[in-house]
Motif scaffolding. Structure first.
Motif, PDB file in Angstrom:
ATOM      1  N   TYR A  56       2.880 -12.863  34.476  1.00 24.53           N
ATOM      2  CA  TYR A  56       1.534 -12.769  35.050  1.00 24.53           C
ATOM      3  C   TYR A  56       0.490 -12.648  33.946  1.00 24.53           C
ATOM      4  O   TYR A  56      -0.567 -13.285  34.006  1.00 24.53           O
ATOM      5  CB  TYR A  56       1.435 -11.576  36.008  1.00 24.53           C
ATOM      6  CG  TYR A  56       1.833 -11.918  37.419  1.00 24.53           C
ATOM      7  CD1 TYR A  56       0.885 -12.267  38.376  1.00 24.53           C
ATOM      8  CD2 TYR A  56       3.175 -11.925  37.796  1.00 24.53           C
ATOM      9  CE1 TYR A  56       1.253 -12.588  39.676  1.00 24.53           C
ATOM     10  CE2 TYR A  56       3.558 -12.247  39.095  1.00 24.53           C
ATOM     11  CZ  TYR A  56       2.598 -12.583  40.028  1.00 24.53           C
ATOM     12  OH  TYR A  56       2.969 -12.918  41.303  1.00 24.53           O
ATOM     13  N   TYR A  59      -0.653 -15.782  32.126  1.00 24.45           N
ATOM     14  CA  TYR A  59      -1.683 -16.553  32.826  1.00 24.45           C
ATOM     15  C   TYR A  59      -3.023 -15.818  32.844  1.00 24.45           C
ATOM     16  O   TYR A  59      -4.067 -16.377  32.460  1.00 24.45           O
ATOM     17  CB  TYR A  59      -1.254 -16.864  34.264  1.00 24.45           C
ATOM     18  CG  TYR A  59      -2.368 -17.489  35.057  1.00 24.45           C
ATOM     19  CD1 TYR A  59      -2.651 -18.841  34.934  1.00 24.45           C
ATOM     20  CD2 TYR A  59      -3.200 -16.705  35.870  1.00 24.45           C
ATOM     21  CE1 TYR A  59      -3.714 -19.417  35.625  1.00 24.45           C
ATOM     22  CE2 TYR A  59      -4.264 -17.274  36.560  1.00 24.45           C
ATOM     23  CZ  TYR A  59      -4.508 -18.627  36.433  1.00 24.45           C
ATOM     24  OH  TYR A  59      -5.573 -19.179  37.089  1.00 24.45           O
ATOM     25  N   TYR A  60      -3.014 -14.580  33.294  1.00 17.86           N
ATOM     26  CA  TYR A  60      -4.274 -13.896  33.589  1.00 17.86           C
ATOM     27  C   TYR A  60      -5.056 -13.482  32.348  1.00 17.86           C
ATOM     28  O   TYR A  60      -6.292 -13.475  32.380  1.00 17.86           O
ATOM     29  CB  TYR A  60      -4.031 -12.686  34.493  1.00 17.86           C
ATOM     30  CG  TYR A  60      -3.899 -13.080  35.945  1.00 17.86           C
ATOM     31  CD1 TYR A  60      -5.013 -13.444  36.690  1.00 17.86           C
ATOM     32  CD2 TYR A  60      -2.646 -13.128  36.555  1.00 17.86           C
ATOM     33  CE1 TYR A  60      -4.894 -13.827  38.021  1.00 17.86           C
ATOM     34  CE2 TYR A  60      -2.524 -13.516  37.882  1.00 17.86           C
ATOM     35  CZ  TYR A  60      -3.647 -13.869  38.603  1.00 17.86           C
ATOM     36  OH  TYR A  60      -3.533 -14.260  39.915  1.00 17.86           O
ATOM     37  N   HIS A 109       7.090 -16.974  38.735  1.00 21.65           N
ATOM     38  CA  HIS A 109       7.017 -15.638  38.131  1.00 21.65           C
ATOM     39  C   HIS A 109       8.341 -14.884  38.245  1.00 21.65           C
ATOM     40  O   HIS A 109       8.386 -13.666  38.066  1.00 21.65           O
ATOM     41  CB  HIS A 109       5.900 -14.829  38.793  1.00 21.65           C
ATOM     42  CG  HIS A 109       4.529 -15.316  38.449  1.00 21.65           C
ATOM     43  ND1 HIS A 109       4.037 -15.331  37.162  1.00 21.65           N
ATOM     44  CD2 HIS A 109       3.533 -15.835  39.227  1.00 21.65           C
ATOM     45  CE1 HIS A 109       2.806 -15.815  37.163  1.00 21.65           C
ATOM     46  NE2 HIS A 109       2.486 -16.130  38.392  1.00 21.65           N
ATOM     47  N   SER A 151      -3.278 -17.193  39.985  1.00 21.41           N
ATOM     48  CA  SER A 151      -2.176 -17.996  39.446  1.00 21.41           C
ATOM     49  C   SER A 151      -1.519 -18.889  40.492  1.00 21.41           C
ATOM     50  O   SER A 151      -0.957 -19.923  40.156  1.00 21.41           O
ATOM     51  CB  SER A 151      -1.123 -17.081  38.812  1.00 21.41           C
ATOM     52  OG  SER A 151      -0.551 -16.224  39.777  1.00 21.41           O
ATOM     53  N   LYS A 154      -5.526 -22.551  41.826  1.00 22.72           N
ATOM     54  CA  LYS A 154      -6.792 -22.556  41.087  1.00 22.72           C
ATOM     55  C   LYS A 154      -7.996 -22.639  42.030  1.00 22.72           C
ATOM     56  O   LYS A 154      -9.127 -22.412  41.621  1.00 22.72           O
ATOM     57  CB  LYS A 154      -6.822 -23.746  40.113  1.00 22.72           C
ATOM     58  CG  LYS A 154      -5.679 -23.751  39.107  1.00 22.72           C
ATOM     59  CD  LYS A 154      -5.791 -22.617  38.122  1.00 22.72           C
ATOM     60  CE  LYS A 154      -4.590 -22.544  37.192  1.00 22.72           C
ATOM     61  NZ  LYS A 154      -4.406 -23.725  36.379  1.00 22.72           N
ATOM     62  N   THR A 163      -9.832  -9.039  39.812  1.00 21.59           N
ATOM     63  CA  THR A 163      -8.721  -9.536  38.997  1.00 21.59           C
ATOM     64  C   THR A 163      -8.144  -8.400  38.164  1.00 21.59           C
ATOM     65  O   THR A 163      -6.923  -8.210  38.101  1.00 21.59           O
ATOM     66  CB  THR A 163      -9.186 -10.685  38.083  1.00 21.59           C
ATOM     67  OG1 THR A 163      -9.745 -11.732  38.881  1.00 21.59           O
ATOM     68  CG2 THR A 163      -8.024 -11.237  37.269  1.00 21.59           C
TER      69      THR A 163
END
Length: 199
Positions: A56, A59-60, A109, A151, A154, A163
């Motif tokens: 995670y 990506y974040y 994930h 994720s 989009k 977030t």
């Protein structure tokens, strides 16, 4: 919807994140063979849970970094969005420290089975330190006006404040899972040390 002072929210998230870092650091004192042991067939090991969290963050952290490049001046108050608030509450452990509802992890994930314990933990700690830095940078931004894509799609974009809230709640959720995994292994092997330090 609950309204937060933006700076207070960031302070709270940083405090929660430091507690997670402390718990992850504690794991480095545990026998890596135990960290890699699954408590039962089909159940994740401690390291698999950490690697799930790493996926995670890969990506974040980048998505947040890009979002913070937008020029939006900070505001005194922050109001969560309905979707971000829902995701956060879905993830966050209850006041009793328990997870109320189990969830299926998205395929992208799910961690592999063959992992190297300490590099996975070190990567996790490094990523949390960077997340602390991003939270600090967010103090100068409008975390309600800036949005980041999630994720899984989009097309879905959350407020930056949500977030951050979701990410921290997700980590807290899985450290409850880690504590439960350690307890399960301790009862089987008798080798695990005491439970994770309190967050």
């Amino acid at each position: 919807m609950k309204k937060y002072r933006s700076q207070d929210l960031i302070n709270e998230l940083q405090s929660d994140l430091r507690a997670v870092i402390m718990q992850a650091t504690y794991l480095k004192a545990v026998d890596p063979a135990l960290l890699l042991q699954q408590p039962a067939p089909g159940k994740w090991s401690v390291i698999q849970v950490i690697e799930h969290l790493n996926s995670y963050d890969r990506y974040y952290l980048l998505a947040i970094e890009r979002s913070l490049q937008k020029n939006r001046s900070a505001t005194e108050y922050y109001t969560p969005g309905w979707l971000g608030d829902y995701f956060t509450k879905l993830m966050k452990p209850g006041d009793d420290g328990k997870i109320a509802r189990k969830m299926q992890s998205p395929k992208n994930h799910r961690p592999g089975q063959y992992l190297d314990a300490f590099p996975v933990i070190n990567t996790f700690i490094d990523q949390q330190q960077y997340l602390l830095e991003l939270l600090e940078k967010a103090r100068e931004k409008n975390i309600g006006a800036i949005r980041t894509p999630v994720s899984i799609s989009k097309l879905i974009r959350l407020k930056l404040g949500d977030t951050f809230r979701f990410l921290v709640a997700h980590k807290q959720r899985h450290f409850v899972q880690i504590d439960n995994t350690m307890s399960a292994l301790r009862s089987v092997t008798g080798k695990y040390p005491s439970a994770l330090p309190a967050a």
